[in-house]
Motif scaffolding. Structure first.
Motif, PDB file in Angstrom:
ATOM      1  N   VAL A  37       9.616   6.719  -0.332  1.00 55.02           N
ATOM      2  CA  VAL A  37       8.429   5.920   0.000  1.00 55.02           C
ATOM      3  C   VAL A  37       7.463   6.777   0.798  1.00 55.02           C
ATOM      4  O   VAL A  37       7.872   7.506   1.714  1.00 55.02           O
ATOM      5  CB  VAL A  37       8.843   4.684   0.829  1.00 55.02           C
ATOM      6  CG1 VAL A  37       7.619   3.906   1.285  1.00 55.02           C
ATOM      7  CG2 VAL A  37       9.744   3.788   0.002  1.00 55.02           C
ATOM      8  N   GLU A  38       6.190   6.682   0.439  1.00 56.76           N
ATOM      9  CA  GLU A  38       5.171   7.485   1.123  1.00 56.76           C
ATOM     10  C   GLU A  38       4.072   6.580   1.666  1.00 56.76           C
ATOM     11  O   GLU A  38       3.594   5.678   0.975  1.00 56.76           O
ATOM     12  CB  GLU A  38       4.565   8.475   0.105  1.00 56.76           C
ATOM     13  CG  GLU A  38       3.470   9.335   0.691  1.00 56.76           C
ATOM     14  CD  GLU A  38       2.871  10.286  -0.345  1.00 56.76           C
ATOM     15  OE1 GLU A  38       3.436  10.453  -1.437  1.00 56.76           O
ATOM     16  OE2 GLU A  38       1.807  10.845  -0.037  1.00 56.76           O
ATOM     17  N   THR A  79      -0.749   8.724   6.240  1.00 60.26           N
ATOM     18  CA  THR A  79      -0.190   9.769   7.099  1.00 60.26           C
ATOM     19  C   THR A  79       0.472  10.885   6.286  1.00 60.26           C
ATOM     20  O   THR A  79       0.747  11.960   6.824  1.00 60.26           O
ATOM     21  CB  THR A  79       0.900   9.172   8.011  1.00 60.26           C
ATOM     22  OG1 THR A  79       1.930   8.646   7.166  1.00 60.26           O
ATOM     23  CG2 THR A  79       0.347   8.059   8.902  1.00 60.26           C
ATOM     24  N   GLY A  80       0.783  10.602   5.021  1.00 61.37           N
ATOM     25  CA  GLY A  80       1.504  11.579   4.192  1.00 61.37           C
ATOM     26  C   GLY A  80       3.001  11.578   4.470  1.00 61.37           C
ATOM     27  O   GLY A  80       3.745  12.329   3.860  1.00 61.37           O
ATOM     28  N   GLY A 100       0.802  -1.232   0.000  1.00 59.19           N
ATOM     29  CA  GLY A 100       0.000   0.000   0.000  1.00 59.19           C
ATOM     30  C   GLY A 100       0.826   1.268   0.000  1.00 59.19           C
ATOM     31  O   GLY A 100       0.270   2.363  -0.181  1.00 59.19           O
ATOM     32  N   ASN A 101       2.148   1.153   0.190  1.00 57.13           N
ATOM     33  CA  ASN A 101       2.984   2.367   0.118  1.00 57.13           C
ATOM     34  C   ASN A 101       3.079   2.856  -1.331  1.00 57.13           C
ATOM     35  O   ASN A 101       2.967   2.067  -2.285  1.00 57.13           O
ATOM     36  CB  ASN A 101       4.409   2.094   0.625  1.00 57.13           C
ATOM     37  CG  ASN A 101       4.531   2.096   2.143  1.00 57.13           C
ATOM     38  OD1 ASN A 101       5.555   1.690   2.676  1.00 57.13           O
ATOM     39  ND2 ASN A 101       3.511   2.544   2.859  1.00 57.13           N
ATOM     40  N   ILE A 102       3.313   4.161  -1.457  1.00 60.17           N
ATOM     41  CA  ILE A 102       3.568   4.755  -2.777  1.00 60.17           C
ATOM     42  C   ILE A 102       5.080   4.903  -2.919  1.00 60.17           C
ATOM     43  O   ILE A 102       5.741   5.455  -2.019  1.00 60.17           O
ATOM     44  CB  ILE A 102       2.874   6.128  -2.908  1.00 60.17           C
ATOM     45  CG1 ILE A 102       1.357   5.945  -2.872  1.00 60.17           C
ATOM     46  CG2 ILE A 102       3.304   6.836  -4.192  1.00 60.17           C
ATOM     47  CD1 ILE A 102       0.578   7.245  -2.765  1.00 60.17           C
TER      48      ILE A 102
END
Ligand SMILES: CC(C)(COP(=O)(O)OP(=O)(O)OC[C@H]1O[C@@H](n2cnc3c(N)ncnc32)[C@H](O)[C@@H]1OP(=O)(O)O)[C@@H](O)C(=O)NCCC(=O)NCCS
Length: 163
Positions: A98-99, A103-104, A73-75
């Motif tokens: 990595v985002e 939470t941003g 699920g991380n970007i």
């Protein structure tokens, strides 16, 4: 414009964004290292190919470490930049961020240097590449450091050790 007219770094930079899906992960639901390396290779190859307007094959990948897991699920954002072009080869630097979209929070995850060689699509022969022009103090640093790293790589390849 001739194919060997020097080009600016910004003209070949690549920004690639991926979402970590279940098929990208191991049984701990962490991104597979091989999948990340694949994404890095693709981003770097696009930057190198843009610079030389030809096929660019991966010749060398410098050390790559995985410090922290990247979760399902991380970007994942990959930025690739041609740091320097030599005769037929180019050094491409990749930065991975990595985002967590809930939470941003963004974190620098990995960096690596790839060396690509330009080859002709028809003949498979190595081809000369255009020079690259750095346009800022940061790009100048990347440009200068790339020469130092290339010298180290070639020394290592030829078994030359400096203490
Ligand atoms: C990469 C490849 C084209 C190099 O061919 P080669 O005939 O061995 O080439 P050379 O030794 O003349 O090197 C070509 C360039 O790579 C550079 N290079 C080679 N080994 C290097 C190393 N360890 N570190 C830094 N640069 C290196 C050389 O300095 C040269 O660059 P330059 O022309 O800018 O000076 C060839 O080995 C190849 O096709 N490899 C397979 C590529 C591939 O399929 N990649 C996908 C991975 S599965």
């Amino acid at each position: 414009m001739s194919e060997l007219t020097p080009k600016h770094m910004k003209d070949s930079q690549v920004a690639m964004i991926e979402l970590v899906l279940p098929n990208d992960t191991n049984i701990l639901q962490n991104l597979l290292g091989g999948r990340l390396m694949h994404w890095m290779d693709i981003a770097a190859a696009m930057a190198a190919s843009r610079h030389c307007n030809n096929v660019a094959v991966t010749a060398v990948v410098d050390d790559l470490s995985f410090h922290e897991p990247i979760k399902l699920g991380n970007i994942v954002s990959l930025c690739a930049n041609v740091n320097r072009a030599f005769n037929t080869s180019m050094e491409v630097g990749i930065k991975v961020e990595v985002e967590d979209f809930r939470t941003g929070e963004k974190k620098h995850s990995n960096s690596a240097y790839f060396t690509f060689v330009c080859v002709d699509l028809e003949t498979g022969k190595k081809m000369p590449v255009p020079a690259i022009i750095p346009d800022s103090p940061l790009e100048n640093k990347w440009f200068n450091d790339a020469l130092v790293r290339r010298t180290q790589r070639l020394n290592q390849k030829h078994g030359i050790i400096h203490n």
